[in-house]
Design a protein around this motif. Sequence first.
Motif, PDB file in Angstrom:
ATOM      1  N   VAL A  99       3.023  95.194 -16.329  1.00 22.78           N
ATOM      2  CA  VAL A  99       4.247  95.310 -15.521  1.00 22.78           C
ATOM      3  C   VAL A  99       5.205  94.191 -15.910  1.00 22.78           C
ATOM      4  N   TYR A 100       4.696  92.950 -15.947  1.00 26.54           N
ATOM      5  CA  TYR A 100       5.441  91.788 -16.382  1.00 26.54           C
ATOM      6  C   TYR A 100       6.823  91.695 -15.737  1.00 26.54           C
ATOM      7  N   GLY A 101       6.851  91.667 -14.437  1.00 29.38           N
ATOM      8  CA  GLY A 101       8.089  91.399 -13.712  1.00 29.38           C
ATOM      9  C   GLY A 101       7.699  90.658 -12.452  1.00 29.38           C
ATOM     10  N   ALA A 150       6.371 101.796 -16.199  1.00 28.30           N
ATOM     11  CA  ALA A 150       7.335 102.733 -16.785  1.00 28.30           C
ATOM     12  C   ALA A 150       8.740 102.425 -16.292  1.00 28.30           C
ATOM     13  N   VAL A 151       8.867 102.176 -14.992  1.00 30.74           N
ATOM     14  CA  VAL A 151      10.176 101.876 -14.408  1.00 30.74           C
ATOM     15  C   VAL A 151      10.743 100.586 -15.010  1.00 30.74           C
ATOM     16  N   THR A 152       9.882  99.581 -15.130  1.00 31.61           N
ATOM     17  CA  THR A 152      10.337  98.279 -15.622  1.00 31.61           C
ATOM     18  C   THR A 152      10.727  98.344 -17.096  1.00 31.61           C
ATOM     19  N   VAL A 153       9.916  99.033 -17.897  1.00 29.60           N
ATOM     20  CA  VAL A 153      10.235  99.188 -19.321  1.00 29.60           C
ATOM     21  C   VAL A 153      11.542  99.963 -19.484  1.00 29.60           C
ATOM     22  N   ALA A 154      11.718 100.995 -18.658  1.00 28.71           N
ATOM     23  CA  ALA A 154      12.957 101.782 -18.728  1.00 28.71           C
ATOM     24  C   ALA A 154      14.169 100.900 -18.458  1.00 28.71           C
ATOM     25  N   ALA A 155      14.034  99.981 -17.485  1.00 28.14           N
ATOM     26  CA  ALA A 155      15.150  99.075 -17.182  1.00 28.14           C
ATOM     27  C   ALA A 155      15.414  98.144 -18.362  1.00 28.14           C
ATOM     28  N   ARG A 156      14.328  97.580 -18.939  1.00 29.89           N
ATOM     29  CA  ARG A 156      14.500  96.609 -20.028  1.00 29.89           C
ATOM     30  C   ARG A 156      15.122  97.263 -21.258  1.00 29.89           C
ATOM     31  N   LEU A 157      14.677  98.487 -21.576  1.00 30.80           N
ATOM     32  CA  LEU A 157      15.182  99.149 -22.779  1.00 30.80           C
ATOM     33  C   LEU A 157      16.465  99.924 -22.505  1.00 30.80           C
ATOM     34  N   VAL A 213      -5.139 102.481  -8.583  1.00 31.17           N
ATOM     35  CA  VAL A 213      -4.344 101.257  -8.755  1.00 31.17           C
ATOM     36  C   VAL A 213      -3.740 101.224 -10.156  1.00 31.17           C
ATOM     37  N   MET A 214      -4.545 101.623 -11.147  1.00 31.30           N
ATOM     38  CA  MET A 214      -4.037 101.658 -12.522  1.00 31.30           C
ATOM     39  C   MET A 214      -2.862 102.628 -12.650  1.00 31.30           C
ATOM     40  N   LEU A 215      -2.978 103.742 -11.947  1.00 28.69           N
ATOM     41  CA  LEU A 215      -1.892 104.729 -11.982  1.00 28.69           C
ATOM     42  C   LEU A 215      -0.612 104.130 -11.396  1.00 28.69           C
ATOM     43  N   ALA A 216      -0.752 103.433 -10.265  1.00 22.27           N
ATOM     44  CA  ALA A 216       0.422 102.804  -9.642  1.00 22.27           C
ATOM     45  C   ALA A 216       1.032 101.762 -10.582  1.00 22.27           C
ATOM     46  N   PHE A 217       0.162 100.976 -11.252  1.00 20.00           N
ATOM     47  CA  PHE A 217       0.666  99.982 -12.218  1.00 20.00           C
ATOM     48  C   PHE A 217       1.424 100.681 -13.346  1.00 20.00           C
TER      49      PHE A 217
END
Lengths: 250, 104
Positions: free
Chosen positions: A61-63, B18-25, B9-13
Amino acid sequence: MTSAKSAAATNAYWSRTAIWPGIVAIGPMLPGTLAFGMAFGALCAQKGFSLAEVEVMMLVVYGGLSQFVAVQAWPDQLTASAVAALALLTLTVNIRFALMSASLQSWFGSLPPWQSYPSMLLVTDGGWLAATRYRDRGGADAWYFVGGGIVLYLVWAVASIPGYLLAEQLSDPRKYGVDLAMPAFYAAMLVPAWKGPRRAIPWLVSGSVALVVYWLVAGWWFIIAGAISGAISAGLMDDDATSASDPAHG
Amino acid sequence: MAEMLRSDVMLAFAVMTAVTVAARLGGFWLMGYVTVTPRVRRMLDALPGSIIVAAALPVAINGGPVVVFAILAAIVATVVFRNDFIAVIVGMTVAALARACGFG
């Protein structure tokens, strides 16, 4: 246009000489990152996560802020709607990364995509701020951002482990002022960014909008609302002699 | 012994990632299609300071006098020492001491 010329003159390149300066630049972030990671590990231990799970979250996640917020709001049952709520929460906290990576386009955009996109995965508040300041001075070496970013990533990943194991002692991070690490770093970054009151008008707009949204709207939308308002206000202001001035070291 | 890696829990992570990577890219990708006019240039120049103020100001005010005071101390430390490291340490120390003394 002068801006186009200077952008062309400062295309990104890779030179290892910038690795160490990049690491030095994120140095002030390290105690805060370490403390924040430890506090996060302690929180996860209290919430019943396994250490392996914590490490997976740190690494993928790294945020930091989004992880903290998500774990504090972690549901008892991970239903589909609960996961969707976590996703929305994560989005509202992390959408600022989109603005940060957008501002790096003028620098990393000249690199091939297989180099630029992986680099964007390292965008964090501290790494991006340090890189932005380097860029303002005319720097273009991609290693400055990537080298510092990798070190921040590794420190962050390791920091949660002692926190997880010492959860009892670290249950109240406020006691050690850990919650001030990021705001203090932000404040330190604003001082060199100060270029006179006229250039600070967008900050005023940003802060005002952020405060209003913070009080009126639940969640973390205030960050994105304030930041975009500030940028738009800067775009609406007439250009003047001072705003065209660059460090002009190129 | 709890499961080491619970699958839900892994699914939630994964979703959070995915959301965070989408924001970064996503911001970087979108900006590739924007022509940088002087107006866009001014907006991008104002972005760092705007993000900083928007992220920190509400949290600082909500944090009460101790947080506001600690941030002011960090700013003074930056002006005096011109060193981010000292500023962060000063901010954290001021807050920790004030709280240890029973404020906030």
